[in-house]
Every structure is written in structure tokens, then in C-alpha cells.
Design an enzyme around this catalytic site. Structure first.
Site, short mmCIF file in Angstrom:
data_model
loop_
_atom_site.label_atom_id
_atom_site.label_comp_id
_atom_site.label_asym_id
_atom_site.label_seq_id
_atom_site.Cartn_x
_atom_site.Cartn_y
_atom_site.Cartn_z
N GLU A 50 -1.70 -0.92 -5.29
CA GLU A 50 -0.70 -1.27 -4.29
C GLU A 50 -1.38 -1.97 -3.11
O GLU A 50 -1.51 -1.42 -2.03
CB GLU A 50 0.07 -0.04 -3.83
N GLU B 231 5.32 10.93 -1.36
CA GLU B 231 4.17 10.17 -0.85
C GLU B 231 4.14 10.20 0.68
O GLU B 231 5.02 9.62 1.32
CB GLU B 231 4.23 8.72 -1.31
#
Length: 258
Positions: free
Chosen positions: A238, A141
Site C-alpha cells: 500500500e 486497522e
């Protein structure tokens, strides 16, 4: 329709960690993710997942000393043996929870440092190959430098190139739309180009990192685009609720299980 996973590190903080599984399921989520599970016994997490008929979408491998400011160790020289032990620890939790994808944090290091780049490449290759033995994907990520200054993997192009160079079938991109917008923008075209190597998607509004229902990004359009592209994975929520978690779920109600 996207399958949304509540991020239990950032959402449902009104409850103790294990009780967040119950709260997420009651709110209509069918899947959960979080940063780290390692303070709770794996069997306790497995019980909450089973009790609430929840899927475990994702969690991170151990990040080093988080309290001391470490944000992963993969790019840090001299930490490879520790990383190998961390992979085994994460695999114990993966076996208990049934998760199919784990994220490896890179750490705080200069992306232009050849030694850090070599350490990172070695760590990624090792972790991906070890996870492949268990039928799991490893995710990378890119994280923006505003939220995490000095993070090693701060560029989507760098992640894309490494995934292509290593050529490992289970090495995939964790496409966090919030980070993408801050680092590069051009979210829709990036989704179209990178969907073949994307193993997980995450969402939040920009710039506040709150509910995905306003500000810079048109999330209804992006959800439709994700569907159009045939993405069959999870979309991790998130974000930090602007009010209480439940009070901010109006955007999610059309997707909640009844």
C-alpha cells in the site's frame, strides 16, 4: 517468503482500474488488494482475477461518502442501518472475488466520545458476526493521524483491546507497518506480540509512503522476521510509487513469479 499483494488503488495508476489487474500480474504479482471495488461490476473484477490467476487479498467495506470526506461510518451515531446494508453489498463482492478478509473503516470521530465508542463496538461486532457466517475475517486497522486526522481508530492498543474484549475468532488486526511506525514505532516487537491476532500486513516506506526500499525501516529484516514468525497471509503493498509503478519495482523482483 511473503506473498505480496499489489494495492491497485495506489499502484499501477498508469492503467484504468480493471487493466491494473493485468498489469500487476504481468509484473509478477500473484495477489492484489485495493481500497474499494464498488465502481466496477463484481463479475468484471472476478473475470480479471481469473484471467490473470490472481488472488484477491483484501478490500474495504463501503466507507460512507468518500468524496465528501467520510472515512468510514462504523463509529458515527445514526449510521448503523446504513452499515448493515454496506456489509451486504461487500459480501456480494466477496462472493464474486473469493476474498477471505474485509476491512471495516471506523470513521472520523473522537476516540474519547463514549457514544462513538459504543457505535464502533456495535458495528464491529455486527460486521464480524455477519462475515463469520460466510467464513470471512473482519479486519481493524489503526491509521495514523498525520495521514488521516481525526480518525477514530488511531491506536494499536485500542484495536488489540477491542479484539480481545469481543473474543470473535474472525476479528483480526490489519497491521500496517507504515501506520505502526508513525503512531508508535517499535515495529518488530509489535509484530512479535500481535502476530497471533494479525490477519493482514501492509507495507510502505516511512516517511514518504513510497517503495519499501529505504528511509526509516529495514524491510529486508522485517520480511525475514515476518517469515520467522510463521505468518502465512498476504503482505499488501500500500504505497505510492515514487516514479512510475514499474520503474519502482526493483525491490520486488526477487519475489515476483516468473
Amino acid at each position: 517468503m511473503p506473498v505480496f499483494a499489489a494495492n491497485l488503488t495506489m499502484m499501477f495508476n498508469e492503467w484504468p482500474f480493471l487493466d491494473r489487474f493485468d498489469a500487476a500480474a504481468e509484473a509478477g504479482f500473484t495477489a492484489v488488494e485495493y481500497l474499494f471495488p464498488y465502481e466496477a461490476p463484481p463479475e468484471a473484477i472476478a473475470e480479471r482475477l481469473a484471467r490473470n490467476k490472481l488472488e484477491q487479498a483484501l478490500f474495504n467495506l463501503p466507507p460512507g461518502d468518500w468524496a465528501a470526506g467520510e472515512r468510514g461510518i462504523a463509529a458515527l451515531p445514526g449510521r448503523f442501518e446504513e452499515l448493515k446494508a454496506d456489509v451486504e453489498r461487500a459480501l456480494d463482492y466477496a462472493a464474486a472475488t473469493g476474498v477471505k478478509r474485509l476491512h471495516l473503516m471506523a470513521g472520523l470521530a473522537d476516540p474519547s466520545d463514549p457514544e462513538a465508542a459504543d457505535c464502533y463496538r456495535r458495528a464491529v461486532a455486527y460486521a464480524a458476526e455477519r462475515l463469520a457466517e460466510k467464513g470471512l475475517d473482519l479486519l481493524l486497522e489503526p491509521i495514523n493521524g498525520r495521514n488521516m486526522p481525526s480518525y477514530f481508530l488511531n491506536d494499536f492498543g485500542a484495536a488489540e483491546r477491542l479484539i480481545a474484549d469481543l473474543g470473535l475468532a474472525n476479528l483480526k488486526l490489519q497491521f500496517d507497518i507504515y501506520h505502526r511506525q508513525i503512531i508508535h514505532g517499535d515495529v518488530t516487537m509489535a509484530l512479535r506480540r500481535l502476530m497471533p491476532v494479525t490477519g493482514h500486513i501492509q507495507i510502505a516506506s516511512v516517511p514518504s509512503r513510497q517503495e519499501p526500499d529505504g528511509e526509516e525501516l529495514n524491510y529486508p529484516y522485517l520480511f525475514a522476521e515476518i517469515d520467522r514468525l510463521g505468518y502465512a497471509g498476504f503482505v499488501g503493498c500500500e504505497y505510492s510509487p515514487s516514479r512510475g509503478t514499474l520503474e519502482g519495482l526493483a525491490w520486488f523482483k526477487p519475489f515476483a513469479r516468473s
